[in-house]
Design an enzyme around this catalytic site. Structure first.
Site, PDB file in Angstrom:
ATOM      1  N   LEU A   1       0.845  -1.229   0.206  1.00 52.83           N
ATOM      2  CA  LEU A   1       0.230  -0.096  -0.049  1.00 52.83           C
ATOM      3  C   LEU A   1       0.749   1.194  -0.001  1.00 52.83           C
ATOM      4  O   LEU A   1       1.909   1.308   0.498  1.00 52.83           O
ATOM      5  CB  LEU A   1      -0.922   0.110   1.275  1.00 52.83           C
ATOM      6  CG  LEU A   1      -1.827  -1.037   1.419  1.00 52.83           C
ATOM      7  CD1 LEU A   1      -2.526  -0.916   2.828  1.00 52.83           C
ATOM      8  CD2 LEU A   1      -2.835  -1.041   0.095  1.00 52.83           C
ATOM      9  N   ASP A   2       0.336   2.293  -0.491  1.00 50.57           N
ATOM     10  CA  ASP A   2       0.970   3.720  -0.489  1.00 50.57           C
ATOM     11  C   ASP A   2       1.283   3.976   0.806  1.00 50.57           C
ATOM     12  O   ASP A   2       0.690   3.647   1.850  1.00 50.57           O
ATOM     13  CB  ASP A   2       0.270   4.654  -1.406  1.00 50.57           C
ATOM     14  CG  ASP A   2       0.085   4.242  -2.821  1.00 50.57           C
ATOM     15  OD1 ASP A   2       1.168   3.706  -3.252  1.00 50.57           O
ATOM     16  OD2 ASP A   2      -0.789   4.697  -3.302  1.00 50.57           O
ATOM     17  N   ARG A   3       2.196   4.984   1.201  1.00 49.67           N
ATOM     18  CA  ARG A   3       2.541   5.353   2.379  1.00 49.67           C
ATOM     19  C   ARG A   3       1.270   5.906   3.259  1.00 49.67           C
ATOM     20  O   ARG A   3       0.958   5.500   4.439  1.00 49.67           O
ATOM     21  CB  ARG A   3       3.664   6.409   2.535  1.00 49.67           C
ATOM     22  CG  ARG A   3       3.748   7.195   3.761  1.00 49.67           C
ATOM     23  CD  ARG A   3       4.746   8.311   3.482  1.00 49.67           C
ATOM     24  NE  ARG A   3       5.053   8.859   4.749  1.00 49.67           N
ATOM     25  CZ  ARG A   3       4.153  10.143   5.543  1.00 49.67           C
ATOM     26  NH1 ARG A   3       3.306  10.571   4.499  1.00 49.67           N
ATOM     27  NH2 ARG A   3       4.305  10.582   6.249  1.00 49.67           N
TER      28      ARG A   3
ATOM     29  N   ARG B   1      -6.764   6.142  -7.241  1.00 48.08           N
ATOM     30  CA  ARG B   1      -6.525   7.271  -7.190  1.00 48.08           C
ATOM     31  C   ARG B   1      -6.390   7.958  -8.469  1.00 48.08           C
ATOM     32  O   ARG B   1      -7.334   8.959  -8.465  1.00 48.08           O
ATOM     33  CB  ARG B   1      -5.155   7.644  -6.315  1.00 48.08           C
ATOM     34  CG  ARG B   1      -5.151   7.242  -4.965  1.00 48.08           C
ATOM     35  CD  ARG B   1      -3.680   7.130  -4.339  1.00 48.08           C
ATOM     36  NE  ARG B   1      -2.952   8.556  -4.250  1.00 48.08           N
ATOM     37  CZ  ARG B   1      -1.988   8.860  -3.719  1.00 48.08           C
ATOM     38  NH1 ARG B   1      -0.884   7.653  -3.574  1.00 48.08           N
ATOM     39  NH2 ARG B   1      -1.567   9.928  -3.530  1.00 48.08           N
TER      40      ARG B   1
END
Length: 287
Positions: A112-114, A212
C-alpha cells in the site's frame, strides 16, 4: 504433486537441497512411488528474517502458519527506502517475528502507498507467496477498498476501464492515457453525503495509484489526496491529513485449501471523517 500444488522448479530444488520430504512420517526421495492414502509432508527450508527488527505498533488482523495479515496505519511505509530505513512495516514485522521465534523472509503479497491504510498480507514462506501470486494472476484473489471521494458519482455502480501510464519518464504521477497499461476498477456507491461519497472499489488490475487515478478521471478525486487533487485536504470544516483510501477486505485461498476472508477496521482519521460527513448529511436533511 508438483503440478497439482504449483510448486516451482526452483522451490523443488531448494527443498531437495535444504528442506525435507516425508512419506508416511519417513524421509523419502522426490521420485518415490506413492499410493492412495499415503501422507506426504514437506518441510520448507529455514530462512532468516531479512529485515532490521524495530519495535513498533503492529495491528495484527490474522495470523496462521502460512500468512500474516496487518492493518497498516497511515504515514507508514511498507518496506525500507532511502528516506525510511527503520520505521517501516517490514521493520516492525521483523521485530514481531523475532520475538515469537518465526524464521521467515518477509514476502509481501500486496503493498500500500504510505498514506493508504488497511490490509497488507505477508506470506511466511516462498511456496505460499508463489501460490497466492498465481491465484492473483488468475483473478481469484479479491481486494476490496473503501474510498471517501469528493462529490457524487454519475452512477451508483459501474466499471472504470481506462489505461494508466506515466506522462513522462520517472514521473511520480500516473494518468489515464491512450497508450497506458490496461487498468480496470469496479465501483459501487455505498453512501452519499452533502458533497462527498463513500465508494467500494474492487481492483481487477493492479497498477500504481490505480484507484486514485481512476477516481480523479471519473471527476471524484479521493478526499485528502494532495497528489491527485492539488492541495485540497478539506471537506467542509474537516481537514483530512492523508488520502481517504482504505484496503478494507481481502479474499483468497491458501495452499492448505483454507478460504480466507479478512477485514480491517477504519483508522481513527477515517472514522472521524465518516462521522463528520454523516453529521453534515443529517444537518442538511433537518434543514
Amino acid at each position: 504433486m508438483v503440478k497439482r500444488y504449483s510448486y516451482s522448479s526452483r522451490l523443488i530444488r531448494e527443498i531437495k537441497r535444504i528442506g525435507k520430504i516425508s512419506l508416511n512420517q519417513r524421509e523419502c526421495f522426490l521420485g518415490q512411488q506413492i499410493k492412495p492414502g499415503d501422507v506426504i509432508e514437506i518441510k520448507m527450508p529455514c530462512e532468516d528474517i531479512d529485515g532490521e527488527p524495530v519495535s513498533g505498533n503492529l495491528n495484527v488482523v490474522y495470523e496462521d502458519e502460512e500468512l500474516l495479515v496487518i492493518n497498516k496505519p497511515p504515514f507508514c511505509v511498507t518496506h525500507p527506502t532511502k528516506t525510511h530505513q527503520l520505521d517501516t512495516l517490514a521493520n516492525y514485522i521483523s521485530y514481531y517475528w523475532s520475538e515469537r521465534g518465526v524464521s521467515a523472509k518477509i514476502r509481501f503479497i500486496n503493498r500500500l502507498d504510505r498514506d493508504t491504510t488497511g490490509i497488507v498480507a505477508i506470506a511466511k514462506n516462498k511456496y505460499v507467496h508463489h501460490y497466492v501470486q498465481k491465484e492473483t494472476n488468475s483473478g481469484k484473489v479479491i481486494k476490496v477498498y473503501h474510498a471517501f471521494v469528493h462529490g457524487k458519482l454519475p452512477h451508483q455502480e459501474g466499471i472504470i476501464n481506462a489505461p494508466i501510464g506515466q506522462p513522462y519518464e520517472n514521473s511520480i504521477h500516473r494518468v489515464v492515457m491512450e497508450d497506458g497499461k490496461p487498468s480496470v476498477t469496479r465501483y459501487k456507491v455505498l453512501d452519499e453525503f452533502k458533497d462527498a461519497s463513500l465508494v467500494e472499489l474492487v481492483l481487477e488490475t493492479g497498477r500504481t495509484h490505480q484507484i486514485r487515478v481512476h477516481m480523479k478521471h471519473l471527476g471524484n478525486p479521493i478526499i485528502g489526496d494532495p497528489l491527485y487533487h492539488g492541495e485540497c485536504m478539506q471537506t467542509g470544516s474537516f481537514e483530512m491529513p492523508h488520502q481517504a483510501l482504505h484496503a478494507h477486505r481481502l479474499l483468497l485461498s491458501l495452499p492448505s485449501k483454507k478460504n480466507l476472508h479478512v477485514q480491517a477496521e477504519y483508522s481513527k482519521n477515517l472514522t472521524e471523517l465518516h462521522k463528520h460527513l454523516r453529521e453534515n448529511k443529517e444537518k442538511k436533511v433537518m434543514e
